[in-house]
Design a protein around this motif. Structure first.
Motif, PDB file in Angstrom:
ATOM      1  N   GLN A  51      90.237 107.443 -35.021  1.00 33.89           N
ATOM      2  CA  GLN A  51      89.203 107.700 -34.015  1.00 33.89           C
ATOM      3  C   GLN A  51      88.542 109.050 -34.259  1.00 33.89           C
ATOM      4  O   GLN A  51      87.314 109.181 -34.171  1.00 33.89           O
ATOM      5  CB  GLN A  51      89.832 107.674 -32.622  1.00 33.89           C
ATOM      6  CG  GLN A  51      88.860 107.860 -31.472  1.00 33.89           C
ATOM      7  CD  GLN A  51      88.123 106.586 -31.141  1.00 33.89           C
ATOM      8  OE1 GLN A  51      87.212 106.199 -31.868  1.00 33.89           O
ATOM      9  NE2 GLN A  51      88.518 105.937 -30.056  1.00 33.89           N
ATOM     10  N   THR A  53      88.197 110.756 -37.041  1.00 37.54           N
ATOM     11  CA  THR A  53      87.322 110.783 -38.213  1.00 37.54           C
ATOM     12  C   THR A  53      86.031 110.006 -37.981  1.00 37.54           C
ATOM     13  O   THR A  53      85.020 110.269 -38.647  1.00 37.54           O
ATOM     14  CB  THR A  53      88.035 110.209 -39.447  1.00 37.54           C
ATOM     15  OG1 THR A  53      88.492 108.880 -39.173  1.00 37.54           O
ATOM     16  CG2 THR A  53      89.233 111.072 -39.813  1.00 37.54           C
ATOM     17  N   GLU A  54      86.051 109.072 -37.041  1.00 38.43           N
ATOM     18  CA  GLU A  54      84.833 108.326 -36.722  1.00 38.43           C
ATOM     19  C   GLU A  54      83.910 109.106 -35.796  1.00 38.43           C
ATOM     20  O   GLU A  54      82.706 108.852 -35.739  1.00 38.43           O
ATOM     21  CB  GLU A  54      85.196 106.978 -36.085  1.00 38.43           C
ATOM     22  CG  GLU A  54      85.871 106.018 -37.047  1.00 38.43           C
ATOM     23  CD  GLU A  54      86.168 104.668 -36.411  1.00 38.43           C
ATOM     24  OE1 GLU A  54      85.993 104.540 -35.162  1.00 38.43           O
ATOM     25  OE2 GLU A  54      86.580 103.745 -37.133  1.00 38.43           O
ATOM     26  N   GLN A  62      89.115 117.138 -36.048  1.00 38.81           N
ATOM     27  CA  GLN A  62      89.904 115.930 -36.299  1.00 38.81           C
ATOM     28  C   GLN A  62      91.389 116.205 -36.079  1.00 38.81           C
ATOM     29  O   GLN A  62      92.091 115.426 -35.421  1.00 38.81           O
ATOM     30  CB  GLN A  62      89.663 115.440 -37.727  1.00 38.81           C
ATOM     31  CG  GLN A  62      88.269 114.893 -37.981  1.00 38.81           C
ATOM     32  CD  GLN A  62      88.006 114.627 -39.457  1.00 38.81           C
ATOM     33  OE1 GLN A  62      88.854 114.907 -40.317  1.00 38.81           O
ATOM     34  NE2 GLN A  62      86.843 114.072 -39.756  1.00 38.81           N
ATOM     35  N   PHE A 135      91.350  99.284 -35.226  1.00 42.22           N
ATOM     36  CA  PHE A 135      90.124  99.938 -35.678  1.00 42.22           C
ATOM     37  C   PHE A 135      89.441  99.195 -36.830  1.00 42.22           C
ATOM     38  O   PHE A 135      88.550  99.744 -37.482  1.00 42.22           O
ATOM     39  CB  PHE A 135      90.420 101.384 -36.078  1.00 42.22           C
ATOM     40  CG  PHE A 135      90.671 102.281 -34.901  1.00 42.22           C
ATOM     41  CD1 PHE A 135      89.611 102.911 -34.249  1.00 42.22           C
ATOM     42  CD2 PHE A 135      91.955 102.471 -34.409  1.00 42.22           C
ATOM     43  CE1 PHE A 135      89.839 103.730 -33.156  1.00 42.22           C
ATOM     44  CE2 PHE A 135      92.192 103.286 -33.308  1.00 42.22           C
ATOM     45  CZ  PHE A 135      91.125 103.912 -32.666  1.00 42.22           C
ATOM     46  N   GLU A 137      90.540  98.335 -39.719  1.00 43.86           N
ATOM     47  CA  GLU A 137      90.907  98.761 -41.068  1.00 43.86           C
ATOM     48  C   GLU A 137      91.767  97.678 -41.723  1.00 43.86           C
ATOM     49  O   GLU A 137      92.320  96.816 -41.029  1.00 43.86           O
ATOM     50  CB  GLU A 137      91.712 100.068 -41.008  1.00 43.86           C
ATOM     51  CG  GLU A 137      90.980 101.238 -40.381  1.00 43.86           C
ATOM     52  CD  GLU A 137      89.915 101.798 -41.301  1.00 43.86           C
ATOM     53  OE1 GLU A 137      90.017 101.579 -42.541  1.00 43.86           O
ATOM     54  OE2 GLU A 137      88.981 102.453 -40.797  1.00 43.86           O
ATOM     55  N   THR A 213      94.316 106.185 -44.153  1.00 46.94           N
ATOM     56  CA  THR A 213      93.420 106.822 -43.193  1.00 46.94           C
ATOM     57  C   THR A 213      93.824 108.289 -43.040  1.00 46.94           C
ATOM     58  O   THR A 213      94.666 108.797 -43.784  1.00 46.94           O
ATOM     59  CB  THR A 213      93.476 106.106 -41.830  1.00 46.94           C
ATOM     60  OG1 THR A 213      94.837 106.122 -41.338  1.00 46.94           O
ATOM     61  CG2 THR A 213      93.008 104.662 -41.950  1.00 46.94           C
TER      62      THR A 213
END
Length: 253
Positions: A51, A53-54, A62, A135, A137, A213
Motif C-alpha cells: 500500500q 509503495t502505491e 514508505q 493487492f 500481486e 514487494t
C-alpha cells in the motif's frame, strides 16, 4: 517487526512474551492462535508495504507507513492472542521460552515447540500470499530484494537480542501486562534504528521471501538472516541472565 500470553508467559516474538502457555488452553487452540497470529502479522507487514509503495515514491514515507501499521497490528495481536498461546509468532521466542523453562514441569515442552514452530512458518507464508492476493500481486513470486550485506546481518543480531531481552526482562520484572505496548513499540523503533529494519523472526523472514514487494527478502538472503536471528536470541538470553539474575548477599533479608 517481534516483533504476550497471560501474565505468566511471554508475549510475542520471545520468552515469556510470552512465558509458558496457559495449561488450561488445549494445544490445538494454542497452535491455531500461533498460525493465525503469525499469518495476520505478515499480512500486515507485506500489505502495508504494498500500500505504501502505491501511495508514495518517498522511501522514508514508505518505511514510516510500514512500521506504523506493524506497530498497531502487532500490539493488537499480542493483546488478543497472548492469553491463548503467549502470542509468540516467532520461533526464536518459542525456543527461548522452552530453553529458559526447560527445568520447569509447567514450562513449554518439546511437544509444544514441535507444534508451534511449523504453525508459525505456515502462517507466515499464508500471510504473505494473502497480502499479495489482496493487492492483485502474483500469489507467489520469490523476492529479488537482496539483504545479504554484513551490516544487515549485524542489524538482525541486534534486533533479535533486544527483542528477547525486552520480553524476558518484562517477565523477570513481573511487567508482562505491558507486553502489547512494549513489544510493539520496540519493533517500531527497531524498524528505524537497525540497518535490517528488524525482521527479528525466522518465520516472518521465510514468509517475506514469498513476495517480491517492498517487504520482501530474496530466498538467498534468508539463511543468513535466520542464522543471525538465532545468534541474537542466544545473546538476548545471556543479557537477561546478566541483568536480571540477582543474588542476595548471605545473611541479607
Amino acid at each position: 517487526m517481534d516483533e504476550a500470553r497471560s501474565e505468566t508467559a511471554p508475549v510475542n516474538h520471545v520468552d515469556e512474551p510470552l512465558a509458558a502457555e496457559p495449561p488450561a488452553v488445549p494445544l490445538p487452540n494454542r497452535v491455531a492462535a500461533e498460525l493465525v497470529g503469525t499469518s495476520v502479522l505478515v499480512a500486515v507487514v507485506v500489505g502495508s508495504g504494498i500500500q505504501a509503495t502505491e501511495l508514495t515514491q518517498d522511501v522514508g514515507l514508505q518505511l514510516l507507513a510500514n512500521s506504523l501499521a506493524t506497530v498497531f497490528g502487532l500490539g493488537i495481536l499480542i493483546l488478543l492472542l497472548g492469553p491463548v498461546s503467549g502470542a509468540h509468532f516467532n520461533p526464536v521466542v518459542t525456543l527461548a521460552e522452552w530453553w529458559s523453562g526447560r527445568k520447569d514441569p509447567k514450562g513449554l515442552g518439546p511437544r509444544e515447540v514441535a507444534a508451534y514452530v511449523p504453525a508459525q512458518i505456515v502462517g507466515a507464508i499464508a500471510g504473505a500470499i494473502l497480502a499479495d492476493a489482496m493487492f492483485g500481486e502474483p500469489l507467489v513470486k520469490w523476492s529479488t530484494h537482496d539483504r545479504s550485506a554484513g551490516h544487515l546481518l549485524l542489524g538482525e543480531v541486534v534486533a533479535t537480542a533486544g527483542l528477547v531481552l525486552l520480553i524476558f526482562g518484562l517477565a523477570k520484572s513481573d511487567l508482562l501486562r505491558f507486553a502489547p505496548v512494549a513489544v510493539a513499540s520496540y519493533i517500531g523503533a527497531a524498524y528505524w534504528f537497525t540497518s535490517s529494519t528488524s525482521f527479528a523472526n525466522p518465520a516472518v523472514t521465510i514468509g517475506r521471501a514469498f513476495t517480491d514487494t517492498f517487504a520482501g527478502i530474496a530466498p538467498s538472503s534468508v539463511p543468513g538472516f535466520i542464522g543471525m536471528q538465532l545468534i541474537g536470541g542466544v545473546v538476548g538470553l545471556a543479557l537477561v541472565v546478566l541483568i536480571f539474575t540477582h543474588r542476595r548477599p548471605a545473611g541479607s533479608r
